[in-house]
Scaffold this motif. Sequence first.
Motif, PDB file in Angstrom:
ATOM      1  N   ILE A  36       9.674  43.873  28.703  1.00 26.66           N
ATOM      2  CA  ILE A  36       9.154  44.189  30.035  1.00 26.66           C
ATOM      3  C   ILE A  36       7.836  44.956  29.936  1.00 26.66           C
ATOM      4  CG2 ILE A  36       9.606  45.606  32.094  1.00 26.66           C
ATOM      5  CD1 ILE A  36      12.605  44.822  31.722  1.00 26.66           C
ATOM      6  N   GLU A  37       7.774  45.889  29.019  1.00 27.57           N
ATOM      7  CA  GLU A  37       6.528  46.652  28.804  1.00 27.57           C
ATOM      8  C   GLU A  37       5.387  45.728  28.397  1.00 27.57           C
ATOM      9  OE1 GLU A  37       7.551  49.634  25.935  1.00 27.57           O
ATOM     10  OE2 GLU A  37       7.788  51.184  27.476  1.00 27.57           O
ATOM     11  N   SER A  38       5.704  44.722  27.579  1.00 21.65           N
ATOM     12  CA  SER A  38       4.655  43.805  27.108  1.00 21.65           C
ATOM     13  C   SER A  38       4.058  42.994  28.259  1.00 21.65           C
ATOM     14  CB  SER A  38       5.214  42.859  26.035  1.00 21.65           C
ATOM     15  OG  SER A  38       6.031  41.848  26.599  1.00 21.65           O
ATOM     16  N   TRP A  39       4.772  42.921  29.378  1.00 18.40           N
ATOM     17  CA  TRP A  39       4.261  42.204  30.540  1.00 18.40           C
ATOM     18  C   TRP A  39       3.421  43.104  31.452  1.00 18.40           C
ATOM     19  CZ3 TRP A  39       9.774  40.241  32.224  1.00 18.40           C
ATOM     20  CH2 TRP A  39      10.262  39.360  31.244  1.00 18.40           C
ATOM     21  N   GLY A  40       3.358  44.384  31.113  1.00 20.70           N
ATOM     22  CA  GLY A  40       2.643  45.312  31.971  1.00 20.70           C
ATOM     23  C   GLY A  40       3.505  45.884  33.076  1.00 20.70           C
ATOM     24  N   ALA A  41       4.825  45.699  32.963  1.00 25.28           N
ATOM     25  CA  ALA A  41       5.773  46.254  33.927  1.00 25.28           C
ATOM     26  C   ALA A  41       6.426  47.498  33.326  1.00 25.28           C
ATOM     27  CB  ALA A  41       6.829  45.219  34.282  1.00 25.28           C
ATOM     28  N   THR A  42       7.204  48.216  34.133  1.00 25.95           N
ATOM     29  CA  THR A  42       7.861  49.442  33.687  1.00 25.95           C
ATOM     30  C   THR A  42       9.362  49.227  33.580  1.00 25.95           C
ATOM     31  OG1 THR A  42       6.186  50.822  34.770  1.00 25.95           O
ATOM     32  CG2 THR A  42       8.288  51.876  34.210  1.00 25.95           C
ATOM     33  N   PRO A  43       9.942  49.374  32.382  1.00 32.46           N
ATOM     34  CA  PRO A  43      11.389  49.211  32.239  1.00 32.46           C
ATOM     35  C   PRO A  43      12.136  50.452  32.726  1.00 32.46           C
ATOM     36  CG  PRO A  43      10.418  49.757  30.123  1.00 32.46           C
ATOM     37  CD  PRO A  43       9.274  49.625  31.092  1.00 32.46           C
ATOM     38  N   VAL A  44      13.238  50.224  33.414  1.00 30.12           N
ATOM     39  CA  VAL A  44      14.091  51.308  33.893  1.00 30.12           C
ATOM     40  C   VAL A  44      15.510  51.026  33.402  1.00 30.12           C
ATOM     41  CG1 VAL A  44      14.992  52.555  35.890  1.00 30.12           C
ATOM     42  CG2 VAL A  44      12.662  51.613  35.943  1.00 30.12           C
ATOM     43  N   SER A  45      16.042  51.936  32.622  1.00 30.72           N
ATOM     44  CA  SER A  45      17.383  51.740  32.062  1.00 30.72           C
ATOM     45  C   SER A  45      18.432  52.330  32.999  1.00 30.72           C
ATOM     46  CB  SER A  45      17.481  52.404  30.687  1.00 30.72           C
ATOM     47  OG  SER A  45      18.776  52.251  30.147  1.00 30.72           O
ATOM     48  N   LEU A  46      19.362  51.489  33.428  1.00 32.49           N
ATOM     49  CA  LEU A  46      20.487  51.971  34.220  1.00 32.49           C
ATOM     50  C   LEU A  46      21.612  50.949  34.151  1.00 32.49           C
ATOM     51  CD1 LEU A  46      19.921  51.614  38.072  1.00 32.49           C
ATOM     52  CD2 LEU A  46      18.572  50.386  36.411  1.00 32.49           C
ATOM     53  N   PRO A  47      22.866  51.389  34.272  1.00 33.93           N
ATOM     54  CA  PRO A  47      24.007  50.472  34.193  1.00 33.93           C
ATOM     55  C   PRO A  47      23.982  49.451  35.318  1.00 33.93           C
ATOM     56  CG  PRO A  47      24.716  52.748  33.903  1.00 33.93           C
ATOM     57  CD  PRO A  47      23.290  52.792  34.365  1.00 33.93           C
ATOM     58  N   ALA A  48      24.526  48.287  35.039  1.00 31.85           N
ATOM     59  CA  ALA A  48      24.517  47.199  36.020  1.00 31.85           C
ATOM     60  C   ALA A  48      25.151  47.576  37.357  1.00 31.85           C
ATOM     61  CB  ALA A  48      25.199  45.966  35.426  1.00 31.85           C
ATOM     62  N   PRO A  49      26.265  48.341  37.376  1.00 35.40           N
ATOM     63  CA  PRO A  49      26.852  48.683  38.680  1.00 35.40           C
ATOM     64  C   PRO A  49      25.930  49.508  39.583  1.00 35.40           C
ATOM     65  CG  PRO A  49      28.469  49.001  36.941  1.00 35.40           C
ATOM     66  CD  PRO A  49      27.146  48.759  36.275  1.00 35.40           C
ATOM     67  N   GLU A  50      24.844  50.061  39.023  1.00 34.76           N
ATOM     68  CA  GLU A  50      23.929  50.882  39.814  1.00 34.76           C
ATOM     69  C   GLU A  50      22.714  50.101  40.335  1.00 34.76           C
ATOM     70  OE1 GLU A  50      22.859  54.407  37.653  1.00 34.76           O
ATOM     71  OE2 GLU A  50      24.913  54.767  36.979  1.00 34.76           O
ATOM     72  N   ILE A  51      22.624  48.822  39.979  1.00 37.84           N
ATOM     73  CA  ILE A  51      21.449  48.021  40.343  1.00 37.84           C
ATOM     74  C   ILE A  51      21.313  47.894  41.861  1.00 37.84           C
ATOM     75  CG2 ILE A  51      20.400  45.726  40.225  1.00 37.84           C
ATOM     76  CD1 ILE A  51      21.569  45.428  37.437  1.00 37.84           C
ATOM     77  N   TYR A  52      22.416  47.625  42.550  1.00 38.32           N
ATOM     78  CA  TYR A  52      22.351  47.408  43.999  1.00 38.32           C
ATOM     79  C   TYR A  52      21.701  48.596  44.703  1.00 38.32           C
ATOM     80  CZ  TYR A  52      23.745  46.220  48.763  1.00 38.32           C
ATOM     81  OH  TYR A  52      23.726  45.929  50.105  1.00 38.32           O
ATOM     82  N   ASP A  53      22.228  49.786  44.460  1.00 32.61           N
ATOM     83  CA  ASP A  53      21.693  50.981  45.129  1.00 32.61           C
ATOM     84  C   ASP A  53      20.238  51.225  44.746  1.00 32.61           C
ATOM     85  OD1 ASP A  53      23.996  51.496  46.507  1.00 32.61           O
ATOM     86  OD2 ASP A  53      24.767  52.980  45.096  1.00 32.61           O
TER      87      ASP A  53
END
Length: 350
Positions: A193-210
């Motif tokens: 993701i960083e190589s695309w010029g975007a910012t990676p955010v690490s969080l568990p899948a159950p938290e994606i919706y919120d």
Amino acid sequence: MKKTTKFSFAILMILMLMVFTACSSSSGGEAEADGKGLEFKMGHMNSPDHVQDKLAMAPFSEEVAKVTENRVKFKIYPGGALGGPKDTYDNIVTGIMDAGWGLQGYNAGKFPVHSVLQLPFLTGGNGAELSVVAQKLYDTFPEIQKEYDDVKLLWVHAADPYAIITKGKAVRSFEDAKGLKLRTPSVEAGKMIESWGATPVSLPAPEIYDAMQKGVIDGGVLPVAAIKDFNLFDVVDYVTLGDFNTSIYYVAMNKNSWDKIPKEDQEMINELIGVPMAEKAGAAFDKQKELAEKEAKDGGTEFITLSDSDLQKFKDASKGVTENWLSEMEKNDVDGQKIYDETIKLIESK
């Protein structure tokens, strides 16, 4: 007489305390010695409706009970009841749970060699095929087997190839990805993701919706199946297909819990695990992907197919992630090139 009675009562209490202590100190989920056999606790972070619960772990539990004539059972605890997503592996190792399902990416640095399959664009095939590759890599390389020395590995599997999902901002070109905040499932995906010029955010899948609903992230890189698994339909406006990468999941068991199982039953369980369960788990994601894509499209989500030239830009930008992995393997005296080449060979042979 009174002294004798008091003495007998004291002895009785001591004996009862010793029995209670012995029962309480036994580790794992072994059922009481009441003729019902052994029952082990198997936990995961997802809802009971998640396909890995319904189409992989539950059938496995039923089959184990069948082949062992109910001498061995697994009771499934969903929703992180036995521990959160990032704690699952450690909880298996320490015996807090007897067995569990989890995502490798939540244990950064724990599986550096096996993470080869999480490198960008090693995704030819579907979830079932990639899952067999994940399992065969474990079966083939001692360097990978060593990474699981502290557990009894039941099976590993992969997901259907990952897409970019977003809310409000469509990714129709390589340039569209720049500046986005995207959830990452692993270190390797984060670097991609960083190589695309975007910012990676690490969080568990159950938290994606919120996180998407509140604008903490713009989206994420994850399998299409996850849109249904985590009910993301309301927050996903766009799905950009590209077979960007995949992730590896494990189902493992505490060693002490495994050792409680009689040898003859262990042998029967060993016939069930490995490649057969890996393929079943991957196929579960493939089935969910089909359902998720149809439901998402019916709900108005747009699915985007990148042009060949734009997809190549993503691939070119990501090459450094693979080069970095190979360099790290060399530093650790691991023949990473051999493992990488075998990964490609296994993918292409499917």
